[in-house]
Design a protein around this motif. Sequence first.
Motif, mmCIF file in Angstrom:
data_model
loop_
_atom_site.group_PDB
_atom_site.id
_atom_site.type_symbol
_atom_site.label_atom_id
_atom_site.label_comp_id
_atom_site.label_asym_id
_atom_site.label_seq_id
_atom_site.Cartn_x
_atom_site.Cartn_y
_atom_site.Cartn_z
ATOM 1 N N PRO A 178 0.799 -1.234 0.000
ATOM 2 C CA PRO A 178 0.000 0.000 0.000
ATOM 3 C C PRO A 178 0.824 1.272 0.000
ATOM 4 C CG PRO A 178 0.103 -0.893 2.213
ATOM 5 C CD PRO A 178 0.909 -1.819 1.352
ATOM 6 N N ALA A 179 2.157 1.161 0.018
ATOM 7 C CA ALA A 179 3.007 2.348 0.159
ATOM 8 C C ALA A 179 3.313 2.959 -1.207
ATOM 9 C CB ALA A 179 4.307 1.979 0.857
ATOM 10 N N PRO A 180 3.425 4.272 -1.277
ATOM 11 C CA PRO A 180 3.813 4.921 -2.539
ATOM 12 C C PRO A 180 5.263 4.608 -2.881
ATOM 13 C CG PRO A 180 3.621 6.531 -0.764
ATOM 14 C CD PRO A 180 3.092 5.251 -0.219
ATOM 15 N N SER A 181 5.622 4.828 -4.116
ATOM 16 C CA SER A 181 6.947 4.442 -4.610
ATOM 17 C C SER A 181 8.070 5.180 -3.882
ATOM 18 C CB SER A 181 7.036 4.709 -6.115
ATOM 19 O OG SER A 181 6.776 6.084 -6.382
ATOM 20 N N GLU A 182 7.846 6.451 -3.516
ATOM 21 C CA GLU A 182 8.920 7.190 -2.851
ATOM 22 C C GLU A 182 9.263 6.594 -1.479
ATOM 23 O OE1 GLU A 182 5.105 9.741 -2.534
ATOM 24 O OE2 GLU A 182 6.178 8.544 -4.039
ATOM 25 N N VAL A 183 8.271 5.976 -0.825
ATOM 26 C CA VAL A 183 8.541 5.317 0.453
ATOM 27 C C VAL A 183 9.416 4.092 0.242
ATOM 28 C CG1 VAL A 183 7.488 4.048 2.371
ATOM 29 C CG2 VAL A 183 6.465 6.177 1.571
ATOM 30 N N VAL A 184 9.106 3.299 -0.787
ATOM 31 C CA VAL A 184 9.914 2.113 -1.088
ATOM 32 C C VAL A 184 11.344 2.522 -1.415
ATOM 33 C CG1 VAL A 184 10.115 0.069 -2.534
ATOM 34 C CG2 VAL A 184 7.849 0.935 -1.900
ATOM 35 N N GLU A 185 11.497 3.587 -2.186
ATOM 36 C CA GLU A 185 12.830 4.055 -2.558
ATOM 37 C C GLU A 185 13.603 4.569 -1.347
ATOM 38 O OE1 GLU A 185 12.098 6.979 -5.492
ATOM 39 O OE2 GLU A 185 11.438 5.553 -7.034
ATOM 40 N N ALA A 186 12.890 5.117 -0.357
ATOM 41 C CA ALA A 186 13.561 5.657 0.828
ATOM 42 C C ALA A 186 14.265 4.568 1.631
ATOM 43 C CB ALA A 186 12.552 6.384 1.713
ATOM 44 N N TYR A 187 13.780 3.333 1.557
ATOM 45 C CA TYR A 187 14.400 2.239 2.313
ATOM 46 C C TYR A 187 15.552 1.589 1.548
ATOM 47 C CZ TYR A 187 10.779 2.434 5.872
ATOM 48 O OH TYR A 187 9.960 2.842 6.903
ATOM 49 N N ALA A 188 15.766 1.941 0.286
ATOM 50 C CA ALA A 188 16.893 1.431 -0.515
ATOM 51 C C ALA A 188 17.012 -0.080 -0.415
ATOM 52 C CB ALA A 188 18.193 2.095 -0.067
ATOM 53 N N LEU A 189 15.921 -0.761 -0.732
ATOM 54 C CA LEU A 189 15.881 -2.222 -0.607
ATOM 55 C C LEU A 189 16.207 -2.940 -1.903
ATOM 56 C CD1 LEU A 189 12.588 -2.484 1.487
ATOM 57 C CD2 LEU A 189 14.936 -2.621 2.334
ATOM 58 N N GLY A 190 16.455 -2.194 -2.974
ATOM 59 C CA GLY A 190 16.623 -2.838 -4.264
ATOM 60 C C GLY A 190 18.024 -3.349 -4.545
ATOM 61 N N ALA A 191 19.030 -2.956 -3.738
ATOM 62 C CA ALA A 191 20.410 -3.392 -4.003
ATOM 63 C C ALA A 191 20.531 -4.901 -3.818
ATOM 64 C CB ALA A 191 21.366 -2.665 -3.061
ATOM 65 N N ARG A 192 21.161 -5.549 -4.791
ATOM 66 C CA ARG A 192 21.295 -7.005 -4.736
ATOM 67 C C ARG A 192 22.581 -7.367 -3.994
ATOM 68 N NH1 ARG A 192 17.851 -9.921 -7.618
ATOM 69 N NH2 ARG A 192 16.513 -8.865 -9.143
ATOM 70 N N ARG A 193 22.421 -7.822 -2.762
ATOM 71 C CA ARG A 193 23.550 -8.242 -1.948
ATOM 72 C C ARG A 193 23.178 -9.566 -1.278
ATOM 73 N NH1 ARG A 193 24.429 -2.403 1.087
ATOM 74 N NH2 ARG A 193 24.965 -1.192 -0.777
ATOM 75 N N PRO A 194 24.178 -10.410 -1.027
ATOM 76 C CA PRO A 194 23.841 -11.717 -0.452
ATOM 77 C C PRO A 194 23.533 -11.681 1.040
ATOM 78 C CG PRO A 194 26.209 -11.529 -0.796
ATOM 79 C CD PRO A 194 25.593 -10.299 -1.391
ATOM 80 N N TRP A 195 24.094 -10.720 1.762
ATOM 81 C CA TRP A 195 23.985 -10.803 3.213
ATOM 82 C C TRP A 195 22.598 -10.485 3.775
ATOM 83 C CZ3 TRP A 195 22.760 -6.369 5.832
ATOM 84 C CH2 TRP A 195 23.017 -5.148 5.203
#
Length: 311
Positions: free
Chosen positions: A72-89
């Motif tokens: 339900p969150a707008p896109s700017e909220v998702v971007e604020a958490y910077a969850l898209g970086a692909r890292r294994p840890w």
Amino acid sequence: MTVSLVLLTLGALAAVIAPRLLARADWPEREPVVALWVWQCVVAAVLLCFALAMTFSAAAAWVDVRGHLFAPAPSEVVEAYALGARRPWPAVLAALLAAGGVWTGAMLAREIHRARRQRRRRRDELLVRAPLLPGEEPGDGPLVVLEGERPSASWLPGAAPRLVVTTAALRRLKGRRLDAVLAHEQGHARARHDWLLHCSSALANGFPQVPVFAAFRGEMHRLVELAADDVASRRVGRRTTALALVELNEDRGVFGPSTPPGAELPRRVDRLLDPLPRLTPGRRLRLTAAAALVPAVPLVVAFVPALRALG
């Protein structure tokens, strides 16, 4: 992922520092009920830190989790958490924290199963030692009197808590001193202290190296007795309650020159005979309110990026 690391660090710091701060405080023995509340709030905050860190780590590691969490969150909220970086840890961290959550649930389930088994065994023993009379149903009456040469009084938790007293205790304790012992056990039953003891034991057994959980168990066992002592003292007086504790336990070697160091019963008696002044109502209220805000700290940390993005 910064939020997950901050929450994880916050939870670890609270798990180490909070027991030390509470151990240095001089008020828990004066206000055991408030201290019980503070300990519960601290442990809840630590668990909430780890649970939220697991949630955000899982959201960073797996798109499906992120989609459900931020649906339900707008896109700017998702971007604020910077969850898209692909890292294994993040996946490793989420898996470790999830395993810790499963292990916590397993320890709590084991503790509840053990408590129920012990409760059934004690009830079976009561039926053997105090058989039912014709027309009497199991669980009738809150008081059970057993034949016994050793003075003893205890409570059997459950849906209908029962007080179990031996005849030796009835012979030794007279009048208001018997009332003090019964009021002490009723204080345990009414406050459902058994649940606090089970939860603290489950956490300490599951994570013995975590300081806050080990201290939580020790303090629960101590503070529930102090709280029950206060219930009895408010009903019959501190001196009467202290004398009742001495008479009930004088044959167990906990009083006298051979008393083991750190024994709780002598300290409880001294506390009743020479009480420290209670905290003022205002300070009790401030401590209670401040403790209630402690579990809100992880929530504030978790929502800071969203609030900044929306603001």
